[in-house]
Motif scaffolding. Structure first.
Motif, short mmCIF file in Angstrom:
data_model
loop_
_atom_site.label_atom_id
_atom_site.label_comp_id
_atom_site.label_asym_id
_atom_site.label_seq_id
_atom_site.Cartn_x
_atom_site.Cartn_y
_atom_site.Cartn_z
N ALA A 90 0.86 -1.18 0.00
CA ALA A 90 0.00 0.00 0.00
C ALA A 90 0.89 1.24 0.00
O ALA A 90 1.63 1.47 0.96
N THR A 91 0.85 2.01 -1.08
CA THR A 91 1.65 3.23 -1.15
C THR A 91 1.04 4.35 -0.30
O THR A 91 1.75 5.25 0.14
N SER A 92 -0.26 4.28 -0.11
CA SER A 92 -0.93 5.24 0.77
C SER A 92 -2.28 4.65 1.15
O SER A 92 -2.81 3.78 0.45
N CYS A 93 -2.81 5.11 2.27
CA CYS A 93 -4.13 4.65 2.71
C CYS A 93 -4.69 5.69 3.67
O CYS A 93 -3.96 6.54 4.18
N LEU A 139 -17.12 5.24 8.25
CA LEU A 139 -16.48 6.00 7.19
C LEU A 139 -15.74 5.03 6.27
O LEU A 139 -15.23 4.01 6.72
N PRO A 140 -15.67 5.36 4.97
CA PRO A 140 -14.92 4.48 4.06
C PRO A 140 -13.42 4.57 4.32
O PRO A 140 -12.90 5.64 4.64
N VAL A 141 -12.73 3.44 4.20
CA VAL A 141 -11.27 3.44 4.20
C VAL A 141 -10.80 3.05 2.81
O VAL A 141 -11.49 2.34 2.08
N TRP A 142 -9.63 3.55 2.43
CA TRP A 142 -9.12 3.32 1.09
C TRP A 142 -7.64 3.01 1.12
O TRP A 142 -6.94 3.34 2.09
N ALA A 143 -7.15 2.40 0.05
CA ALA A 143 -5.72 2.11 -0.08
C ALA A 143 -5.35 2.10 -1.56
O ALA A 143 -6.13 1.61 -2.40
#
Length: 212
Positions: A185-188, A203-207
Protein backbone atom coordinates in the motif's frame (compact mmCIF):
# COMPACT_ATOMS: atom_id res chain seq x y z
CA UNK A 1 -31.98 8.22 9.97
CA UNK A 2 -33.21 7.76 6.36
CA UNK A 3 -31.78 5.35 3.82
CA UNK A 4 -30.41 7.43 0.94
CA UNK A 5 -28.86 5.26 -1.82
CA UNK A 6 -28.02 8.33 -3.90
CA UNK A 7 -25.98 9.74 -1.01
CA UNK A 8 -24.12 6.43 -0.61
CA UNK A 9 -23.25 6.45 -4.33
CA UNK A 10 -22.02 10.04 -4.00
CA UNK A 11 -19.55 8.92 -1.32
CA UNK A 12 -18.48 5.83 -3.29
CA UNK A 13 -17.82 7.92 -6.40
CA UNK A 14 -15.81 10.47 -4.40
CA UNK A 15 -13.31 7.71 -3.49
CA UNK A 16 -12.24 7.54 -7.17
CA UNK A 17 -11.60 3.84 -6.63
CA UNK A 18 -11.45 1.06 -9.19
CA UNK A 19 -12.62 -1.68 -6.81
CA UNK A 20 -15.05 -1.06 -3.95
CA UNK A 21 -15.92 -3.63 -1.27
CA UNK A 22 -19.17 -3.04 0.64
CA UNK A 23 -20.67 -4.53 3.78
CA UNK A 24 -24.35 -4.67 4.76
CA UNK A 25 -25.19 -4.02 1.10
CA UNK A 26 -28.55 -5.79 1.44
CA UNK A 27 -31.46 -5.23 3.79
CA UNK A 28 -31.46 -7.66 6.70
CA UNK A 29 -34.78 -9.48 6.27
CA UNK A 30 -35.62 -11.98 3.50
CA UNK A 31 -35.73 -11.70 0.55
CA UNK A 32 -32.81 -9.32 1.40
CA UNK A 33 -33.31 -6.73 -1.36
CA UNK A 34 -30.34 -4.58 -2.28
CA UNK A 35 -29.80 -1.44 -0.18
CA UNK A 36 -28.31 0.15 -3.32
CA UNK A 37 -30.61 -0.38 -6.33
CA UNK A 38 -28.90 -2.17 -9.22
CA UNK A 39 -30.06 0.36 -11.80
CA UNK A 40 -28.68 3.24 -9.73
CA UNK A 41 -25.29 1.51 -9.48
CA UNK A 42 -25.16 0.87 -13.21
CA UNK A 43 -26.12 4.48 -13.98
CA UNK A 44 -22.90 5.52 -12.19
CA UNK A 45 -20.81 3.25 -14.45
CA UNK A 46 -20.15 0.51 -11.88
CA UNK A 47 -20.27 -3.22 -12.52
CA UNK A 48 -21.82 -5.39 -9.79
CA UNK A 49 -20.22 -8.81 -9.26
CA UNK A 50 -22.25 -11.98 -8.95
CA UNK A 51 -21.40 -14.22 -5.99
CA UNK A 52 -24.39 -16.56 -6.28
CA UNK A 53 -26.59 -14.37 -4.11
CA UNK A 54 -30.38 -14.79 -4.23
CA UNK A 55 -32.29 -12.76 -6.78
CA UNK A 56 -32.48 -9.07 -5.97
CA UNK A 57 -29.65 -9.10 -3.43
CA UNK A 58 -26.49 -7.14 -4.09
CA UNK A 59 -24.10 -9.23 -2.02
CA UNK A 60 -23.29 -12.53 -0.32
CA UNK A 61 -24.19 -12.30 3.38
CA UNK A 62 -24.33 -8.57 2.73
CA UNK A 63 -20.80 -8.34 1.26
CA UNK A 64 -20.72 -6.85 -2.23
CA UNK A 65 -18.13 -5.67 -4.74
CA UNK A 66 -18.27 -2.96 -7.38
CA UNK A 67 -15.81 -2.59 -10.26
CA UNK A 68 -15.07 0.00 -12.88
CA UNK A 69 -15.62 -1.36 -16.42
CA UNK A 70 -11.91 -1.57 -17.36
CA UNK A 71 -11.31 -4.40 -14.85
CA UNK A 72 -11.80 -7.96 -16.09
CA UNK A 73 -13.33 -10.64 -13.86
CA UNK A 74 -11.59 -14.04 -13.91
CA UNK A 75 -13.85 -15.69 -11.34
CA UNK A 76 -15.97 -15.13 -8.24
CA UNK A 77 -17.10 -17.16 -5.24
CA UNK A 78 -19.08 -16.70 -2.06
CA UNK A 79 -18.13 -18.78 0.97
CA UNK A 80 -19.99 -19.43 4.21
CA UNK A 81 -18.06 -18.75 7.40
CA UNK A 82 -18.34 -20.45 10.81
CA UNK A 83 -19.90 -18.70 13.80
CA UNK A 84 -23.02 -18.22 15.90
CA UNK A 85 -24.43 -15.67 13.46
CA UNK A 86 -24.59 -16.16 9.67
CA UNK A 87 -21.47 -14.73 8.06
CA UNK A 88 -19.84 -15.06 4.67
CA UNK A 89 -16.98 -13.76 2.55
CA UNK A 90 -16.71 -12.93 -1.14
CA UNK A 91 -13.75 -13.69 -3.38
CA UNK A 92 -13.09 -12.11 -6.78
CA UNK A 93 -10.09 -12.85 -9.00
CA UNK A 94 -9.46 -9.89 -11.27
CA UNK A 95 -7.23 -8.62 -14.05
CA UNK A 96 -6.25 -5.04 -13.18
CA UNK A 97 -3.70 -2.45 -14.23
CA UNK A 98 -1.28 -3.84 -11.60
CA UNK A 99 -1.81 -7.39 -12.85
CA UNK A 100 -3.81 -10.28 -11.47
CA UNK A 101 -5.37 -9.50 -8.11
CA UNK A 102 -7.53 -11.50 -5.72
CA UNK A 103 -9.88 -9.40 -3.56
CA UNK A 104 -11.65 -10.89 -0.55
CA UNK A 105 -14.49 -8.95 1.06
CA UNK A 106 -15.33 -9.64 4.71
CA UNK A 107 -17.56 -8.59 7.57
CA UNK A 108 -16.35 -10.63 10.52
CA UNK A 109 -18.20 -11.64 13.68
CA UNK A 110 -18.60 -9.70 16.91
CA UNK A 111 -16.67 -12.22 19.04
CA UNK A 112 -12.92 -12.63 18.57
CA UNK A 113 -13.15 -16.41 18.82
CA UNK A 114 -15.36 -16.47 15.75
CA UNK A 115 -13.35 -13.80 13.95
CA UNK A 116 -10.32 -16.07 14.23
CA UNK A 117 -12.28 -19.10 13.02
CA UNK A 118 -13.63 -17.09 10.10
CA UNK A 119 -10.20 -15.84 9.08
CA UNK A 120 -8.80 -19.38 9.31
CA UNK A 121 -11.57 -20.57 7.00
CA UNK A 122 -10.68 -17.82 4.53
CA UNK A 123 -6.94 -18.57 4.60
CA UNK A 124 -7.67 -22.29 4.09
CA UNK A 125 -9.69 -21.37 1.01
CA UNK A 126 -6.86 -19.15 -0.25
CA UNK A 127 -4.34 -22.00 0.14
CA UNK A 128 -6.54 -24.17 -2.06
CA UNK A 129 -6.36 -21.60 -4.85
CA UNK A 130 -3.47 -20.78 -7.21
CA UNK A 131 -0.97 -18.26 -5.86
CA UNK A 132 -2.07 -14.68 -6.62
CA UNK A 133 -1.53 -11.27 -5.00
CA UNK A 134 -4.37 -11.02 -2.50
CA UNK A 135 -6.03 -8.35 -0.40
CA UNK A 136 -8.64 -8.99 2.29
CA UNK A 137 -10.75 -5.87 2.76
CA UNK A 138 -13.65 -5.02 4.99
CA UNK A 139 -14.95 -4.75 8.53
CA UNK A 140 -12.78 -6.96 10.76
CA UNK A 141 -14.75 -5.92 13.86
CA UNK A 142 -11.49 -5.93 15.84
CA UNK A 143 -11.39 -2.97 18.25
CA UNK A 144 -7.81 -3.50 19.34
CA UNK A 145 -4.56 -3.94 17.41
CA UNK A 146 -4.88 -6.25 14.40
CA UNK A 147 -1.92 -8.25 15.74
CA UNK A 148 -4.59 -10.16 17.68
CA UNK A 149 -5.59 -11.68 14.33
CA UNK A 150 -2.07 -12.57 13.13
CA UNK A 151 -2.32 -16.24 14.12
CA UNK A 152 -5.25 -16.69 11.71
CA UNK A 153 -3.68 -14.75 8.82
CA UNK A 154 -0.23 -16.24 8.10
CA UNK A 155 1.48 -14.57 5.16
CA UNK A 156 -0.72 -11.47 5.39
CA UNK A 157 0.14 -8.05 6.80
CA UNK A 158 -2.51 -5.64 8.05
CA UNK A 159 -2.80 -2.06 6.79
CA UNK A 160 -5.08 0.32 8.67
CA UNK A 161 -6.25 3.60 7.20
CA UNK A 162 -7.30 5.02 10.56
CA UNK A 163 -10.34 5.28 12.80
CA UNK A 164 -13.53 4.74 10.80
CA UNK A 165 -16.25 3.88 13.34
CA UNK A 166 -18.63 5.31 14.38
CA UNK A 167 -18.78 7.68 11.42
CA UNK A 168 -19.85 10.87 13.25
CA UNK A 169 -16.97 10.59 15.78
CA UNK A 170 -14.63 7.70 14.90
CA UNK A 171 -12.78 6.00 17.75
CA UNK A 172 -12.03 2.54 16.29
CA UNK A 173 -10.20 1.22 13.23
CA UNK A 174 -12.62 -1.64 12.53
CA UNK A 175 -12.17 -1.40 8.77
CA UNK A 176 -8.80 -2.42 7.33
CA UNK A 177 -6.86 -4.37 4.71
CA UNK A 178 -4.65 -7.44 4.91
CA UNK A 179 -2.13 -7.87 2.08
CA UNK A 180 0.05 -10.69 0.85
CA UNK A 181 3.78 -9.94 0.64
CA UNK A 182 3.63 -9.31 -3.11
CA UNK A 183 1.44 -6.23 -2.59
CA UNK A 184 2.26 -2.89 -0.98
CA UNK A 185 0.00 0.00 0.00
CA UNK A 186 1.65 3.23 -1.15
CA UNK A 187 -0.93 5.24 0.77
CA UNK A 188 -4.13 4.65 2.71
CA UNK A 189 -6.58 6.62 4.77
CA UNK A 190 -10.13 7.33 5.88
CA UNK A 191 -12.47 9.27 3.62
CA UNK A 192 -13.99 12.05 5.74
CA UNK A 193 -15.42 14.29 3.02
CA UNK A 194 -19.10 15.16 3.43
CA UNK A 195 -21.55 13.47 3.29
CA UNK A 196 -19.60 10.34 4.36
CA UNK A 197 -20.40 10.78 8.06
CA UNK A 198 -24.15 10.70 7.38
CA UNK A 199 -24.19 8.15 4.54
CA UNK A 200 -23.19 5.19 6.73
CA UNK A 201 -22.32 4.28 10.31
CA UNK A 202 -18.73 3.61 9.08
CA UNK A 203 -16.48 6.00 7.19
CA UNK A 204 -14.92 4.48 4.06
CA UNK A 205 -11.27 3.44 4.20
CA UNK A 206 -9.12 3.32 1.09
CA UNK A 207 -5.72 2.11 -0.08
CA UNK A 208 -3.61 2.59 -3.21
CA UNK A 209 -1.82 -0.66 -4.11
CA UNK A 210 1.22 -1.59 -6.18
CA UNK A 211 3.02 -4.87 -6.72
CA UNK A 212 5.85 -5.21 -4.22
Amino acid sequence: MRRRPDRSLQVINALQAEVVVLQEADKRLPPRPAALPHDLIQSHDWTTLDFGQPGGSLGWHGNAMLLRPDISVLGTAGIDLPGLEPRGAIIAELSTKIGYLRVVGVHLGLLRRYRLLQLMAITRELRRRPSMPTIIAGDFNEWGPKTALDAATPGLDFVEGGHSFPAPRPIAALDAFALTADLRATSCGVHRQRPAASASDHLPVWADLIRA
